[in-house]
Design an enzyme around this catalytic site. Structure first.
Site, mmCIF file in Angstrom:
data_model
loop_
_atom_site.group_PDB
_atom_site.id
_atom_site.type_symbol
_atom_site.label_atom_id
_atom_site.label_comp_id
_atom_site.label_asym_id
_atom_site.label_seq_id
_atom_site.Cartn_x
_atom_site.Cartn_y
_atom_site.Cartn_z
ATOM 1 C CD GLU A 58 9.025 -18.219 -25.073
ATOM 2 O OE1 GLU A 58 8.855 -18.941 -26.051
ATOM 3 O OE2 GLU A 58 9.726 -18.544 -24.084
HETATM 4 C C1 ACM Z 1 13.521 -16.827 -25.139
HETATM 5 O O1 ACM Z 1 14.179 -17.624 -25.826
HETATM 6 N N1 ACM Z 1 12.312 -17.135 -24.741
HETATM 7 C C2 ACM Z 1 14.064 -15.551 -24.758
#
Ligand code: ACM
Length: 672
Positions: free
Chosen positions: A318
């Site tokens: 992310e």
């Molecule tokens: C995640 O759940 N961002 C690895």
């Protein structure tokens, strides 16, 4: 089914009587013999064989004595006899490798319980650790009028399906003190999980003492972090129990706590604070500066010594591309190095990190965003967004583990997690060679809405069902058997020291204040927290108290599940007795909703739950009417009104839902 599974040998998919054994995870092969072994004051353990000197085995044998003494009330000595012969004879055929424990170290064992002797044999110490847990699970009060404690005569030949079976535990969003980590490790070992993936840094906190970069814990942690001595203690504790500790330092995203300490690491110039509340500004590490790599080399070098495991997790999930593309200097760097997009820039960053880690003897692990052909095949991909990336990784020659489908923070049922297979979905289409690169899986517990007080209840017992998915043969899929065994597992995990039931009970007692807690317990038993990311959408922060009723209930209501089964049984074969059973349940629930009202009204923390009591009353009433109308037919308009009311009662007031509403709907839908 293989030849060995025929006749008396009961393989995973075969029901009773072996399935009655309170084992979890279910062993590869079990055969039930005649009779039982009685545990008496003469119970003792001996250790023999080439691997007998292993300190972990001695410690595990002593823990077994202590656990048995506590469970049975027998005055067993906290010592091993000097003789070679004992009631439980452990034989370890081979000495172990040197530490640390490695991926793929042999964990297989054979456990043979006869009426007067137990033999536990394995090639290495880890198999003994796993086998002792199996033995302890088999000890129950003797059946019939025999006093004391017994273990059934069995022959078990067991080995794990996957070598990597873990829990990814976030201690950044909410810090978990060392005793909570150790308790969790006890639980992991008890259900034969073998990896604690410790998510040690995120926007909300950097949780490890660095002697090289002390501002990381000083400015990046609110004071909640593990000292290096504590880390060493936890790593040794885990090793003693056959659990590897894989640290995660999440970069380049999820790293605001680093930037609060060392703002020069940031892509966007400025000052940073650790994230306290949802929506606080977050930053991303700058991958274009040499000073970033110098810093990471220093930190990873220091952490590589602290964490002896061969694998080292760099996160990688992310990453906000905008933090990079908004910066002219970073855009210029990308142009100069012919990096077409942020993904290519992240691959550049990861390649540099992989070299740093290789220098310290580590293999790199990352979330599935790090999958890029530029990276060497030695890295391991942790798939959290689905099985597609896992399959892609395996096809391209990378090893991987699955976490998608095992997110415990989403409050799904044990059955939902149990249905997810690391070799399911896209991975089912892989060739055998490619499938061999899928090394297992990890459950994940993200802690935005979890505190040290509620941790155990968010992990257990569902984590035990996931552990079974990773350990047991692929055909171990009987959900009814899983739930029956999960029920006993839930109990013995508490005897081991976990607090998933007791802490919630205490929380409900605290909510009840000076009033009797019984009505609140009865009411709470038929509720569940909202699922998925629904609750995450509300406001929360690190200072939010997670002490409402929704925090004081398990993720899954056994009562609602059983009601659902009773409704299905009734609908498949409607009869008076089945209807009476449903009516008895509904009457008890209506009473619980009525009895709890004064308590809910008396406490400002509980007042938000009063409408939920109204909804329970309403749904119980509708169910009873549906049973009344099942044969006679319902009055005009009743059915639609009832369906509308069920919908209306599913508003998720106070983050609670009524998990029996779908079963009520079924009852309504079949009325004429
Ligand atoms: C995640 O759940 N961002 C690895």
């Amino acid at each position: 089914m293989g030849r060995l599974c025929a006749a008396v040998l009961l393989c995973a998919s075969v029901p009773a009587p072996a399935q009655q054994l309170p084992l979890m995870p279910w062993p590869a092969q079990v055969s039930v013999g005649q009779g039982t072994l009685r545990i008496g004051t003469d119970f003792s353990i001996s250790i023999a064989g080439a691997g007998a000197g292993d300190a972990r085995v001695k410690a595990a044998a002593l823990r077994t004595m202590m656990r048995l003494a506590r469970q049975t009330g027998l005055p067993l000595p906290a010592a091993l006899p000097k003789t070679e012969e004992a009631m439980l004879n452990i034989v370890i055929e081979k000495p172990d490798h040197k530490p640390p424990q490695r991926l793929g170290d042999d964990e297989s064992y054979a456990l043979s319980i006869a009426s007067d002797r137990i033999r536990l044999s394995s090639d290495g110490p880890l198999g003994v650790l796993r086998g002792l847990e199996t033995f302890l699970q088999l000890v129950t009060p003797c059946l019939g009028d025999q006093p004391g404690f017994c273990a059934p005569a069995v022959e078990i030949h067991d080995n794990p399906r996957f070598p990597w079976r873990g829990l990814s535990l976030d201690v950044s969003r909410h810090f978990i003190p060392v005793e909570g980590i150790k308790r969790t490790i006890d639980g992991l070992a008890a259900v034969k999980l073998n990896v604690l993936h410790w998510h040690l840094s995120d926007d909300q906190g950097f949780r490890v003492e660095s002697k090289k970069f002390p501002k990381l814990q000083q400015l990046g942690s609110d004071g909640w972090y593990y000292t290096q001595a504590e880390i060493r203690d936890v790593v040794a504790y885990a090793r003693d129990r056959g659990v590897r500790v894989v640290p995660e330092f999440d970069v380049p995203g999820h790293s605001t706590s680093w930037l609060a300490a060392y703002p020069n690491l940031a892509s966007k110039p400025g000052t940073y604070q650790i994230v306290h509340d949802k929506g606080d500004p977050a930053g991303v590490i700058d991958p274009t500066r040499e000073s970033t790599y110098k810093f990471l080399d220093g930190l990873f070098g220091e952490m590589a010594k602290l964490f002896p495991d061969e694998y080292f997790h760099i996160g990688g999930d992310e990453v906000s591309a905008q933090e990079w593309t908004s910066q002219p200097k970073i855009r210029a760097f990308m142009k100069l190095h012919k990096l077409a997009d942020p993904k290519a820039l992240q691959a550049y960053f990861n390649k540099r990190l992989q070299k740093i880690l290789a220098h310290y003897g580590k293999k790199m692990v990352g979330w599935d965003e790090i999958l890029a052909p530029e990276l060497p095949r030695s890295i391991l991909i942790q798939s959290w967004r689905g099985t597609k990336s896992l399959a892609e990784a395996a096809r391209q020659g990378y090893t991987g583990i699955l976490s998608a489908g095992y997110y415990l923070d989403l409050m799904q049922s044990a059955a939902q997690h149990y249905a997810v297979d690391p070799l399911g979905g896209d991975a089912a289409k892989l060739s055998p060679e490619e499938q061999a690169r899928v090394l297992g899986g990890e459950a994940a517990q993200w802690e935005e809405l979890v505190t040290a007080e509620t941790l155990d209840a968010k992990l257990w017992p569902r984590l035990a069902a996931i552990a079974e998915r990773f350990w047991s043969p692929q055909n171990t899929t009987d959900v009814a058997s899983m739930y029956a065994r999960l029920d006993s597992t839930n109990r013995w995990l508490e005897w081991l020291g976990l607090t998933q039931r007791s802490n919630l009970k205490l929380m409900r007692e605290r909510l009840a204040g000076n009033m009797p807690v019984g009505p609140l317990n009865a009411f709470a038993a038929i509720l569940e927290p909202v699922k998925g990311y629904e609750r995450h959408r509300g406001p929360y922060g690190s200072a939010t108290p997670f002490n409402h009723l929704v925090d004081a209930i398990p993720p899954e209501s056994d009562a609602a599940r059983m009601f659902g089964m009773a409704v299905d049984a009734y609908l498949s074969s409607p009869n008076v007795a089945a209807a009476a059973e449903l009516r008895a349940i509904l009457a008890a629930w209506s009473k619980a909703a009525e009895d709890v009202r004064p308590l809910l009204a008396s406490n400002s923390l509980l007042a938000e739950d009063l409408p939920v009591a109204d909804e329970v009353t309403k749904l119980c009433g509708i169910s009873e009417q549906a049973l009344d109308y099942a044969s006679s037919g319902s009055p005009a308009g009743w059915k639609q009104n009832a369906l509308d009311a069920i919908k209306d009662a599913s508003r998720h007031t106070a983050n609670l839902l009524l998990p029996f509403a779908p079963a009520v709907q079924k009852l309504v839908e079949v009325t004429r």
